[in-house]
Design a protein around this motif. Structure first.
Motif, PDB file in Angstrom:
ATOM      1  N   UNK A 183      56.396  79.069  61.971  1.00 48.97           N
ATOM      2  CA  UNK A 183      55.499  77.922  62.095  1.00 48.97           C
ATOM      3  C   UNK A 183      54.095  78.308  61.651  1.00 48.97           C
ATOM      4  N   UNK A 184      53.449  77.386  60.957  1.00 47.41           N
ATOM      5  CA  UNK A 184      52.118  77.645  60.416  1.00 47.41           C
ATOM      6  C   UNK A 184      51.225  76.444  60.698  1.00 47.41           C
ATOM      7  N   UNK A 185      50.076  76.685  61.319  1.00 45.13           N
ATOM      8  CA  UNK A 185      49.141  75.606  61.637  1.00 45.13           C
ATOM      9  C   UNK A 185      48.004  75.586  60.622  1.00 45.13           C
ATOM     10  N   UNK A 186      47.763  74.413  60.071  1.00 44.37           N
ATOM     11  CA  UNK A 186      46.693  74.241  59.083  1.00 44.37           C
ATOM     12  C   UNK A 186      45.789  73.106  59.558  1.00 44.37           C
ATOM     13  N   UNK A 206      42.360  53.856  57.119  1.00 44.94           N
ATOM     14  CA  UNK A 206      43.256  54.549  56.194  1.00 44.94           C
ATOM     15  C   UNK A 206      44.232  55.439  56.969  1.00 44.94           C
ATOM     16  N   UNK A 207      45.473  55.485  56.490  1.00 44.19           N
ATOM     17  CA  UNK A 207      46.487  56.366  57.080  1.00 44.19           C
ATOM     18  C   UNK A 207      46.594  57.630  56.222  1.00 44.19           C
ATOM     19  N   UNK A 208      46.565  58.780  56.902  1.00 40.48           N
ATOM     20  CA  UNK A 208      46.630  60.076  56.202  1.00 40.48           C
ATOM     21  C   UNK A 208      47.941  60.765  56.559  1.00 40.48           C
ATOM     22  N   UNK A 209      48.660  61.240  55.539  1.00 44.13           N
ATOM     23  CA  UNK A 209      49.889  62.000  55.761  1.00 44.13           C
ATOM     24  C   UNK A 209      49.919  63.200  54.825  1.00 44.13           C
ATOM     25  N   UNK A 210      50.695  64.200  55.190  1.00 45.57           N
ATOM     26  CA  UNK A 210      50.820  65.420  54.381  1.00 45.57           C
ATOM     27  C   UNK A 210      52.292  65.690  54.118  1.00 45.57           C
ATOM     28  N   UNK A 211      52.586  66.263  52.961  1.00 40.74           N
ATOM     29  CA  UNK A 211      53.978  66.563  52.619  1.00 40.74           C
ATOM     30  C   UNK A 211      54.031  67.669  51.572  1.00 40.74           C
ATOM     31  N   UNK A 212      55.204  68.295  51.490  1.00 41.49           N
ATOM     32  CA  UNK A 212      55.493  69.261  50.426  1.00 41.49           C
ATOM     33  C   UNK A 212      56.463  68.569  49.478  1.00 41.49           C
ATOM     34  N   UNK A 237      45.288  67.991  62.295  1.00 41.24           N
ATOM     35  CA  UNK A 237      46.212  69.138  62.351  1.00 41.24           C
ATOM     36  C   UNK A 237      47.461  68.909  61.494  1.00 41.24           C
ATOM     37  N   UNK A 238      47.841  69.936  60.752  1.00 39.84           N
ATOM     38  CA  UNK A 238      49.057  69.907  59.938  1.00 39.84           C
ATOM     39  C   UNK A 238      49.925  71.078  60.358  1.00 39.84           C
ATOM     40  N   UNK A 239      51.189  70.823  60.581  1.00 43.25           N
ATOM     41  CA  UNK A 239      52.123  71.890  60.946  1.00 43.25           C
ATOM     42  C   UNK A 239      53.119  72.098  59.815  1.00 43.25           C
ATOM     43  N   UNK A 276      55.065  68.730  58.814  1.00 40.06           N
ATOM     44  CA  UNK A 276      55.155  67.688  59.824  1.00 40.06           C
ATOM     45  C   UNK A 276      54.681  66.362  59.234  1.00 40.06           C
ATOM     46  N   UNK A 277      55.485  65.304  59.412  1.00 45.44           N
ATOM     47  CA  UNK A 277      55.197  64.016  58.784  1.00 45.44           C
ATOM     48  C   UNK A 277      54.402  63.071  59.678  1.00 45.44           C
TER      49      UNK A 277
END
Length: 436
Positions: free
Chosen positions: A281-284, A221-227, A272-274, A235-236
């Motif tokens: 900059x915020x690291x999550x 599975x591919x995982x991505x994060x977005x607003x 890691x999510x930036x 970060x994409x």
């Protein structure tokens, strides 16, 4: 003329000793006054050009008293039961204001005159301002109630109506099934889970975490994060999570195929999510579970129906205000029932080119003069200022032993000058009697 001159000289001596007596008395009276700076008396002689001997030697013709206050002399720093009391160790003055007129709608009005003091025995008044025992209000830099950003303008620090600001999100924890170990009949599955995150200024944002199944390998599975409201905030960079046949996480790799963390069983699986909000900059860390474990993010082995896992943020979003505490760097921190503290304001300290040139006013305070120069104001430790001792006060610099001894000397010198007046009077009477 010499007899009359002795009278004026003696009177000058009496006045000078009176000044010394006044200074000593004031020091003794203020021996227990917080932040009081003792005064010393120096004497200087006056020379009359008309009273010179034939050899042109100068002849003293009186005395004057000069009062000097060493405003930066360090008083003893003593512990206080008042948790809001702070003492300056080293140079500098608290910037304070004086109340002016009646309060309007529960808010004090303040004079434009800037005052300076070493009396740091502060307490909170009914409207949330910090005021010392002499009635001067503490000035500093107030933090914005919504964002926590520290202001740059000097103002009266107020700790009323403090509301807890949600803390910055640093970790998200995901649990639940993101899909199945088998490929659905409709094709590769996609699952999106949303969560509210908070930036460094406590502003809320929505973060979407999307899982997309590989049509060729249903365990990958591919995982991505977005607003969803700001495409450039997150970060994409996608990550690949591979599961084993039991539905447990087997490995996490980045877009280059390199492992993210350890692939050993029992290792933490974290992505890691930036984020970048307001130029910060915020690291999550997205914690999806443990390698080889089926206790967090998993695939279902019994159903091909896509489900929605849950996301839990580490942000603290509520707390009851309980009071404030002072920090040695000048930070005024609000305390909350959840154990967190947040910045309310920061104490300002001022220094002067010639601090002894300040003009004293009531209440152990001073105002600037041409002799002192302009104030250089900043945070604690800047511009040559000292440090702060919390739950402490600075004692008076009065030296009782020295001042009591000086009081005896001043008394005897005063008496001696009165004897000169008496003797001069007798000489004048004798001179007048010569012509009778």
């Amino acid at each position: 003329m010499s007899i009359f001159n002795s009278l004026t000289t003696a009177v000058a001596g009496i006045n000078a000793q009176s000044t010394a007596f006044t200074n000593l008395s004031n020091n003794i009276a203020n021996s227990q006054t917080t932040g009081y700076k003792a005064s010393t008396t120096s004497f200087q002689d006056f020379v009359s050009s008309s009273l010179r001997s034939s050899s042109s030697d100068a002849v003293s013709d009186g005395v004057g008293a000069v009062t000097h206050t060493s405003t930066q002399q360090q008083g003893t720093v003593s512990a206080s039961t008042n948790s809001l009391a702070v003492a300056i160790s080293g140079n500098g003055f608290f910037d304070v204001s004086k109340e002016s007129g009646q309060a309007t709608s529960g808010t004090e009005r303040f004079s434009d005159q800037q005052y300076y003091t070493r009396n740091g025995d502060f307490y909170e008044d009914k409207n949330g301002y910090l005021v010392n025992t002499s009635g001067y209000y503490l000035d500093g830099y107030q933090a914005d109630a919504t964002t926590g950003t520290l202001g740059t303008s000097l103002t009266q620090i107020n700790v009323s109506n403090v509301v807890f600001r949600p803390t910055e999100t640093t970790k998200l924890t995901m649990t639940g099934d993101v899909g199945s170990t088998t490929l659905p009949s409709s094709g590769a599955a996609t699952t999106t889970t949303s969560s509210t995150i908070y930036d460094s200024q406590s502003a809320s944002h929505t973060l979407d975490v999307t899982w997309t199944q590989d049509s060729a390998n249903p365990l990958k599975w591919t995982v991505s994060a977005s607003d969803p409201s700001d495409s450039s905030a997150i970060s994409a960079t996608p990550y690949t999570v591979t599961f084993d046949s039991s539905g447990a996480i087997a490995s996490v790799t980045d877009s280059s195929g390199d492992a993210v963390g350890s692939s050993l069983s029992g290792a933490t699986a974290s992505i890691p999510i930036t984020a970048n909000y307001n130029g910060t900059s915020q690291s999550i860390a997205l914690n999806i579970g443990t390698i080889g474990s089926s206790s967090a993010t998993t695939l279902s082995t019994t159903s091909s129906t896509s489900t929605t896992p849950t996301l839990t943020s580490d942000s603290v979003t509520s707390g009851t205000y309980e009071g404030v505490e002072m920090e040695s760097d000048g930070s005024v921190m609000a305390e909350f029932s959840n154990g967190d503290t947040q910045l309310v304001g920061k104490i300002a300290l001022s220094s002067f080119a010639n601090a002894d040139g300040l003009s004293a006013v009531d209440g152990q305070a001073y105002v600037g003069t041409a002799q002192s120069g302009s104030a250089t104001t900043g945070v604690v430790g800047a511009n040559g200022t000292g440090t702060l001792e919390t739950s402490s006060v600075e004692s008076s610099t009065t030296d009782l032993t020295s001042d009591l001894s000086g009081l005896i000397v001043a008394q005897e010198a005063y008496t001696a000058n009165t004897k000169v007046v008496t003797t001069a009077n007798q000489l004048l009477q004798s001179t007048i009697a010569m012509i009778q």
